[in-house]
Design an enzyme around this catalytic site. Structure first.
Site, short mmCIF file in Angstrom:
data_model
loop_
_atom_site.label_atom_id
_atom_site.label_comp_id
_atom_site.label_asym_id
_atom_site.label_seq_id
_atom_site.Cartn_x
_atom_site.Cartn_y
_atom_site.Cartn_z
N ARG A 16 0.85 -1.22 0.00
CA ARG A 16 0.00 0.00 0.00
C ARG A 16 0.88 1.26 0.00
O ARG A 16 0.59 2.24 0.69
CB ARG A 16 -0.95 0.01 1.21
CG ARG A 16 -1.94 -1.10 1.24
CD ARG A 16 -2.94 -1.06 0.09
NE ARG A 16 -3.71 -2.27 0.09
CZ ARG A 16 -3.32 -3.39 -0.54
NH1 ARG A 16 -2.21 -3.42 -1.27
NH2 ARG A 16 -4.04 -4.48 -0.47
N GLU B 148 -5.99 3.65 5.98
CA GLU B 148 -5.61 3.49 4.56
C GLU B 148 -6.15 4.66 3.72
O GLU B 148 -5.41 5.21 2.91
CB GLU B 148 -6.12 2.14 4.04
CG GLU B 148 -5.68 1.85 2.63
CD GLU B 148 -6.23 0.54 2.09
OE1 GLU B 148 -5.99 -0.51 2.73
OE2 GLU B 148 -6.89 0.57 1.05
N SER C 56 -11.08 -1.45 3.05
CA SER C 56 -10.36 -1.60 4.33
C SER C 56 -10.04 -0.21 4.87
O SER C 56 -9.43 0.60 4.18
CB SER C 56 -9.05 -2.35 4.12
OG SER C 56 -9.31 -3.59 3.52
C1 LIG Z 1 -15.76 -1.29 -1.41
C2 LIG Z 1 -14.30 -0.95 -1.56
C3 LIG Z 1 -13.37 -1.96 -1.71
C4 LIG Z 1 -12.00 -1.66 -1.87
N1 LIG Z 1 -11.10 -2.68 -2.01
C5 LIG Z 1 -9.79 -2.42 -2.17
C6 LIG Z 1 -8.84 -3.49 -2.34
O1 LIG Z 1 -9.21 -4.66 -2.37
N2 LIG Z 1 -7.54 -3.17 -2.47
C7 LIG Z 1 -7.10 -1.87 -2.46
O2 LIG Z 1 -5.88 -1.65 -2.59
N3 LIG Z 1 -7.97 -0.84 -2.31
C8 LIG Z 1 -9.29 -1.09 -2.17
N4 LIG Z 1 -10.18 -0.05 -1.99
C9 LIG Z 1 -9.69 1.33 -1.94
C10 LIG Z 1 -9.80 2.10 -3.28
O3 LIG Z 1 -10.74 1.53 -4.12
C11 LIG Z 1 -8.47 2.16 -4.01
O4 LIG Z 1 -7.50 2.78 -3.20
C12 LIG Z 1 -8.59 2.95 -5.32
O5 LIG Z 1 -7.39 2.81 -6.07
C13 LIG Z 1 -8.88 4.43 -5.13
O6 LIG Z 1 -9.14 4.97 -6.40
P1 LIG Z 1 -9.99 6.28 -6.59
O7 LIG Z 1 -9.89 6.64 -8.03
O8 LIG Z 1 -11.35 6.10 -6.04
O9 LIG Z 1 -9.14 7.31 -5.71
P2 LIG Z 1 -9.73 8.58 -4.93
O10 LIG Z 1 -10.46 8.11 -3.73
O11 LIG Z 1 -10.44 9.48 -5.84
O12 LIG Z 1 -8.36 9.27 -4.44
C14 LIG Z 1 -7.57 8.65 -3.44
C15 LIG Z 1 -6.25 9.44 -3.34
O13 LIG Z 1 -5.50 9.25 -4.55
C16 LIG Z 1 -5.30 10.50 -5.19
N5 LIG Z 1 -5.45 10.30 -6.62
C17 LIG Z 1 -6.49 9.73 -7.28
N6 LIG Z 1 -6.24 9.70 -8.59
C18 LIG Z 1 -5.04 10.27 -8.77
C19 LIG Z 1 -4.24 10.53 -9.91
N7 LIG Z 1 -4.61 10.20 -11.14
N8 LIG Z 1 -3.03 11.15 -9.71
C20 LIG Z 1 -2.62 11.51 -8.48
N9 LIG Z 1 -3.34 11.28 -7.38
C21 LIG Z 1 -4.54 10.67 -7.51
C22 LIG Z 1 -6.34 11.45 -4.63
O14 LIG Z 1 -5.91 12.80 -4.71
C23 LIG Z 1 -6.44 10.94 -3.20
O15 LIG Z 1 -5.38 11.46 -2.43
C24 LIG Z 1 -11.56 -0.32 -1.84
C25 LIG Z 1 -12.52 0.71 -1.69
C26 LIG Z 1 -13.87 0.40 -1.55
C27 LIG Z 1 -14.88 1.50 -1.40
#
Ligand SMILES: Cc1cc2nc3c(=O)[nH]c(=O)nc-3n(C[C@H](O)[C@H](O)[C@H](O)COP(=O)(O)OP(=O)(O)OC[C@H]3O[C@@H](n4cnc5c(N)ncnc54)[C@H](O)[C@@H]3O)c2cc1C
Length: 348
Positions: A170, A340, A249
């Site tokens: 992570r 996380e 998580s």
């Molecule tokens: C139901 C559920 C299940 C999940 N399961 C997992 C899992 O199994 N494994 C896991 O690792 N994670 C999991 N996650 C967490 C999450 O889905 C991941 O971390 C995902 O990659 C976040 O993507 P996002 O586009 O929604 O990011 P956001 O929530 O929009 O952003 C998160 C962070 O990343 C930054 N960010 C986003 N995009 C960019 C970009 N292009 N450039 C620079 N910074 C950026 C944002 O500024 C922020 O700081 C889960 C979440 C949920 C709700």
């Protein structure tokens, strides 16, 4: 110059509409950027004006203050998946704004291998390198070969090899300097053996498939098994199910010295001699059972590691629950759980 879509105002564009917690107050400014040029233009303009910037993907790893965000939110909505054959596989470059699970679906359908165990994870492709998204024995560090970014400090587009991304559990270089790099696209090297499949690297997944760990299983079957396991834990977004109004998580699995692993807790030895244990086990054994909480926020009724909004919650409610769990685990085991999701305008 391209035209940006600027929508909402401090009073209308609530970030609760853009987070999987369905929490967070208004953004002072909300911009949707559909090309790399628009992203760079929006970021550069906000930086020049001295405004805070939030780069937003799917909002699935974000806890946003009830007061909202006083700066500029730039929602990445770029699209594009470009594949070219390479020896023994395929090189696929994906725009940051693409939905991660759509990309996994495409990969599985085309018989590519390497990301199928990451099925059902919400959010965008661009966010996956940030925390080296992983599940069920795969993480993106295993397949990403390079990441193209806009560097807000040097004000230029740069490309990092996988080695330069410094991926860990992570973790990546992008988390070392939060906000400095805007990921524009990620390039993956995938296998083309999806029909014979990848070796299963996770005991629970092997069990669900009825095979030994290490057995090759077609990617389509892996995807179906992973989605089924994830649904059982409330880890696939379903708007009708409050157990999925979460960030997945909420705490990372702690990595501790071997002697600090509580008796009976899962222990996964790491190459550097430390041991990774299970945050879910610690929470459960510290007395916080599934569903613990109140009518506004609670642990998921399906998984102790997911904190959830039951519909009427606020970010302050969520933080109070997170602190209760973190402090309870520390009191019971002396281990401090670390969140996380990214905190915006709030602290745990
Ligand atoms: C139901 C559920 C299940 C999940 N399961 C997992 C899992 O199994 N494994 C896991 O690792 N994670 C999991 N996650 C967490 C999450 O889905 C991941 O971390 C995902 O990659 C976040 O993507 P996002 O586009 O929604 O990011 P956001 O929530 O929009 O952003 C998160 C962070 O990343 C930054 N960010 C986003 N995009 C960019 C970009 N292009 N450039 C620079 N910074 C950026 C944002 O500024 C922020 O700081 C889960 C979440 C949920 C709700």
């Amino acid at each position: 110059m391209s035209e940006l879509i600027v929508s909402g105002s401090a009073s209308t564009e609530s970030l609760s509409r853009h987070t999987t917690f369905h929490l967070g107050g208004p953004a002072a400014e909300f911009i949707t950027a559909t090309t790399d040029a628009e992203i760079i233009e929006a970021v550069t303009a906000a930086d020049a004006a001295g405004k805070d910037v939030l780069v937003l993907g799917g909002g699935s790893n974000l806890v946003v203050a009830d007061a909202g965000f006083p700066g500029t939110v730039i929602k990445l909505a770029t699209t594009g998946v470009a594949a070219e054959p390479v020896e023994g596989g395929v090189r696929v470059t994906v725009a940051a704004g693409e939905t991660w699970d759509d990309f996994v679906t495409t990969a599985v359908d085309k018989g590519w291998s390497g990301v199928e165990a990451l099925s059902g994870i919400p959010g965008s492709v661009g966010a996956t390198p940030i925390q080296n998204v992983g599940a069920y024995g795969q993480d993106v560090s295993q397949t990403i070969t390079s990441v193209k970014v806009f560097d807000r400090e040097l004000r230029e587009v740069r490309s990092f090899t996988a080695g330069e991304c410094a991926f860990g559990y992570r973790w990546s270089r992008f988390k070392e300097r939060p906000g400095r790099y805007v990921v524009l696209e990620a390039t993956f090297r995938l296998g083309t053996d999806g029909e014979t499949g990848s070796p299963i690297a996770y005991a629970q997944l092997a069990g669900a498939l009825g095979v030994e760990q290490g057995t090759r299983v077609p990617s389509k079957q892996i995807r179906e098994a992973v989605l089924s396991l994830r649904r059982g834990k409330g880890m696939v977004i379903d708007e009708a199910d409050h157990d999925t109004w979460s960030a997945g998580s909420f705490f990372t699995n702690p990595v501790v010295a071997p002697e600090d692993v509580p008796e009976g807790a899962p222990a996964y030895p790491q190459p550097d001699g430390t041991v990774k244990t299970s945050a879910a086990w610690l929470i459960d054994h510290a007395g916080f059972k599934k569903g613990h909480g109140n009518q506004r926020v609670s642990l998921s009724t399906k998984h102790t590691l997911a904190l959830t909004n039951r519909g009427q919650g606020t970010t302050e409610d969520l933080l109070a629950l997170a602190r209760e769990v973190r402090d309870g685990v520390e009191a019971a085991y002396g281990i401090v759980l670390v969140n996380e999701p990214v905190m915006l305008g709030v602290e745990l």
